[in-house]
Design a protein around this motif. Structure first.
Motif, PDB file in Angstrom:
ATOM      1  N   VAL A  20       0.849  -1.197   0.000  1.00 18.90           N
ATOM      2  CA  VAL A  20       0.000   0.000   0.000  1.00 18.90           C
ATOM      3  C   VAL A  20       0.884   1.246   0.000  1.00 18.90           C
ATOM      4  O   VAL A  20       1.833   1.346   0.772  1.00 18.90           O
ATOM      5  N   ALA A  21       0.567   2.180  -0.888  1.00 22.13           N
ATOM      6  CA  ALA A  21       1.326   3.433  -0.973  1.00 22.13           C
ATOM      7  C   ALA A  21       0.371   4.571  -1.284  1.00 22.13           C
ATOM      8  O   ALA A  21      -0.753   4.362  -1.747  1.00 22.13           O
ATOM      9  N   ALA A  22       0.818   5.784  -1.017  1.00 20.07           N
ATOM     10  CA  ALA A  22       0.057   6.984  -1.348  1.00 20.07           C
ATOM     11  C   ALA A  22       0.630   7.617  -2.611  1.00 20.07           C
ATOM     12  O   ALA A  22       1.815   7.430  -2.921  1.00 20.07           O
ATOM     13  N   PRO A  23      -0.165   8.339  -3.368  1.00 13.59           N
ATOM     14  CA  PRO A  23       0.356   9.012  -4.562  1.00 13.59           C
ATOM     15  C   PRO A  23       1.565   9.887  -4.226  1.00 13.59           C
ATOM     16  O   PRO A  23       1.557  10.618  -3.238  1.00 13.59           O
ATOM     17  N   GLY A  24       2.605   9.768  -5.042  1.00 15.37           N
ATOM     18  CA  GLY A  24       3.828  10.532  -4.816  1.00 15.37           C
ATOM     19  C   GLY A  24       4.881   9.792  -4.017  1.00 15.37           C
ATOM     20  O   GLY A  24       6.030  10.229  -3.950  1.00 15.37           O
ATOM     21  N   ASP A  25       4.510   8.677  -3.386  1.00  8.88           N
ATOM     22  CA  ASP A  25       5.475   7.906  -2.608  1.00  8.88           C
ATOM     23  C   ASP A  25       6.408   7.112  -3.523  1.00  8.88           C
ATOM     24  O   ASP A  25       6.116   6.856  -4.686  1.00  8.88           O
ATOM     25  N   ASP A  26       7.534   6.706  -2.931  1.00  9.34           N
ATOM     26  CA  ASP A  26       8.378   5.681  -3.533  1.00  9.34           C
ATOM     27  C   ASP A  26       8.050   4.369  -2.834  1.00  9.34           C
ATOM     28  O   ASP A  26       7.844   4.344  -1.615  1.00  9.34           O
ATOM     29  N   VAL A  27       8.017   3.295  -3.582  1.00  5.92           N
ATOM     30  CA  VAL A  27       7.569   2.029  -3.013  1.00  5.92           C
ATOM     31  C   VAL A  27       8.423   0.885  -3.548  1.00  5.92           C
ATOM     32  O   VAL A  27       8.999   0.968  -4.639  1.00  5.92           O
ATOM     33  N   ILE A  28       8.520  -0.174  -2.747  1.00  7.63           N
ATOM     34  CA  ILE A  28       9.245  -1.379  -3.145  1.00  7.63           C
ATOM     35  C   ILE A  28       8.256  -2.526  -3.280  1.00  7.63           C
ATOM     36  O   ILE A  28       7.468  -2.790  -2.372  1.00  7.63           O
ATOM     37  N   LEU A  29       8.292  -3.212  -4.420  1.00 10.56           N
ATOM     38  CA  LEU A  29       7.517  -4.431  -4.621  1.00 10.56           C
ATOM     39  C   LEU A  29       8.455  -5.611  -4.351  1.00 10.56           C
ATOM     40  O   LEU A  29       9.314  -5.929  -5.172  1.00 10.56           O
ATOM     41  N   PRO A  30       8.312  -6.258  -3.186  1.00 15.70           N
ATOM     42  CA  PRO A  30       9.286  -7.293  -2.781  1.00 15.70           C
ATOM     43  C   PRO A  30       9.167  -8.552  -3.627  1.00 15.70           C
ATOM     44  O   PRO A  30       8.072  -9.044  -3.895  1.00 15.70           O
ATOM     45  N   CYS A  31      10.319  -9.077  -4.029  1.00 16.92           N
ATOM     46  CA  CYS A  31      10.376 -10.360  -4.729  1.00 16.92           C
ATOM     47  C   CYS A  31      11.813 -10.880  -4.600  1.00 16.92           C
ATOM     48  O   CYS A  31      12.768 -10.110  -4.732  1.00 16.92           O
ATOM     49  N   HIS A  32      11.959 -12.162  -4.316  1.00  6.72           N
ATOM     50  CA  HIS A  32      13.301 -12.708  -4.130  1.00  6.72           C
ATOM     51  C   HIS A  32      13.324 -14.198  -4.448  1.00  6.72           C
ATOM     52  O   HIS A  32      12.284 -14.840  -4.596  1.00  6.72           O
ATOM     53  N   MET A  33      14.537 -14.732  -4.547  1.00  7.93           N
ATOM     54  CA  MET A  33      14.739 -16.158  -4.764  1.00  7.93           C
ATOM     55  C   MET A  33      14.848 -16.855  -3.406  1.00  7.93           C
ATOM     56  O   MET A  33      15.483 -16.350  -2.488  1.00  7.93           O
ATOM     57  N   GLU A  34      14.221 -17.990  -3.299  1.00  6.05           N
ATOM     58  CA  GLU A  34      14.305 -18.762  -2.060  1.00  6.05           C
ATOM     59  C   GLU A  34      14.615 -20.217  -2.404  1.00  6.05           C
ATOM     60  O   GLU A  34      13.825 -20.865  -3.102  1.00  6.05           O
ATOM     61  N   PRO A  35      15.774 -20.754  -1.939  1.00 12.29           N
ATOM     62  CA  PRO A  35      16.811 -20.064  -1.169  1.00 12.29           C
ATOM     63  C   PRO A  35      17.580 -19.056  -2.036  1.00 12.29           C
ATOM     64  O   PRO A  35      17.298 -18.926  -3.229  1.00 12.29           O
ATOM     65  N   LYS A  36      18.532 -18.373  -1.427  1.00 12.30           N
ATOM     66  CA  LYS A  36      19.299 -17.360  -2.141  1.00 12.30           C
ATOM     67  C   LYS A  36      19.963 -17.966  -3.374  1.00 12.30           C
ATOM     68  O   LYS A  36      20.474 -19.080  -3.331  1.00 12.30           O
ATOM     69  N   PHE A  37      19.957 -17.207  -4.464  1.00 16.78           N
ATOM     70  CA  PHE A  37      20.541 -17.694  -5.712  1.00 16.78           C
ATOM     71  C   PHE A  37      20.970 -16.493  -6.550  1.00 16.78           C
ATOM     72  O   PHE A  37      20.229 -15.522  -6.684  1.00 16.78           O
ATOM     73  N   ASN A  38      22.153 -16.576  -7.109  1.00 12.88           N
ATOM     74  CA  ASN A  38      22.706 -15.489  -7.918  1.00 12.88           C
ATOM     75  C   ASN A  38      21.991 -15.426  -9.262  1.00 12.88           C
ATOM     76  O   ASN A  38      22.051 -16.367 -10.064  1.00 12.88           O
ATOM     77  N   VAL A  39      21.307 -14.315  -9.535  1.00 11.83           N
ATOM     78  CA  VAL A  39      20.562 -14.171 -10.795  1.00 11.83           C
ATOM     79  C   VAL A  39      21.204 -13.144 -11.727  1.00 11.83           C
ATOM     80  O   VAL A  39      20.573 -12.719 -12.705  1.00 11.83           O
TER      81      VAL A  39
END
Length: 212
Positions: A42-61
């Motif tokens: 959830v964000a307000a207009p004008g904000d900066d936001v992060i859409l989280p996404c990651h590899m599980e387990p950690k992996f070099n992409v």
């Protein structure tokens, strides 16, 4: 087989076993999953936001392709990472390139607008896994009440290590590495003890032969 040969044989066997175990515990692509946020962002207009996404387990992409798109808007690409280069299609997106080696493929959107609201898909097309993509839902509301403000000065790259830990998250490899080290140490102890026993027995035999 003399003592030196015996010690060498046992040491080589221990090293082979250790390398085999470490190789078996390292993540392979078939075990990987692309994981997004299960909750709407959830964000307000004008904000900066992060859409989280990651590899599980950690992996070099770093050497792979990462695609962000909007399936509900029929937008093939919002942001594209390919051949170590980023291409933004709305001019306000970026990946955390320093985190790609750790499997962080989160997308940052600056100065969000009402038009940015909707579903976003993070996709790693060349990943040899059944879970190559995940959906993140962004809600842009005029009034946002959050415990953690989403202003740029408070945004940080998601700490995947802490996230894994909060999920009970030591990986299979991190749990078993101490056991591998202990097993290797135990094998070395057995090798040394065996060598000492054979050497002692040989000396007693030589001494008995010399006195007879």
């Amino acid at each position: 087989m003399d003592v030196a040969e015996f010690r060498c044989s046992v040491s080589l066997s221990a090293l082979k076993l250790t390398f085999m175990l470490l190789f078996a515990l390292s993540p392979v692509e078939g075990q990987l999953h692309v994981v997004g946020s299960p909750q709407p962002i959830v964000a307000a207009p004008g904000d900066d936001v992060i859409l989280p996404c990651h590899m599980e387990p950690k992996f070099n992409v770093v050497g792979l392709t990462v695609e962000w798109s909007r399936p509900d808007r029929n937008m093939e690409y919002v942001h594209l990472y390919r051949h170590n280069r980023e291409m933004t299609y709305i001019g306000r997106t970026a990946l955390f390139t320093d985190g790609l080696r750790e499997g962080n493929i989160s997308l940052r959107i600056t100065n969000v607008t009402q038009e940015d609201e909707g579903r976003y898909r993070c996709f790693v097309p060349k990943l040899k896994s059944q879970t190559k993509s995940s959906i993140v839902h962004l809600i842009v509301a005029k009034t946002v009440t959050t415990e953690t403000p989403l202003h740029p000065e408070t945004l940080q790259t998601p700490n995947l290590a802490e996230e894994f830990h909060s999920k009970g998250g030591m990986t299979r490899r991190s749990r078993l590495i101490p056991l591998v080290v202990f097993g290797f140490f135990l094998l070395l102890c057995v090798a040394v003890a065996g060598g000492w026993f054979i050497e002692s027995k040989r000396r007693k035999t030589e001494l008995a032969s010399a006195t007879s």
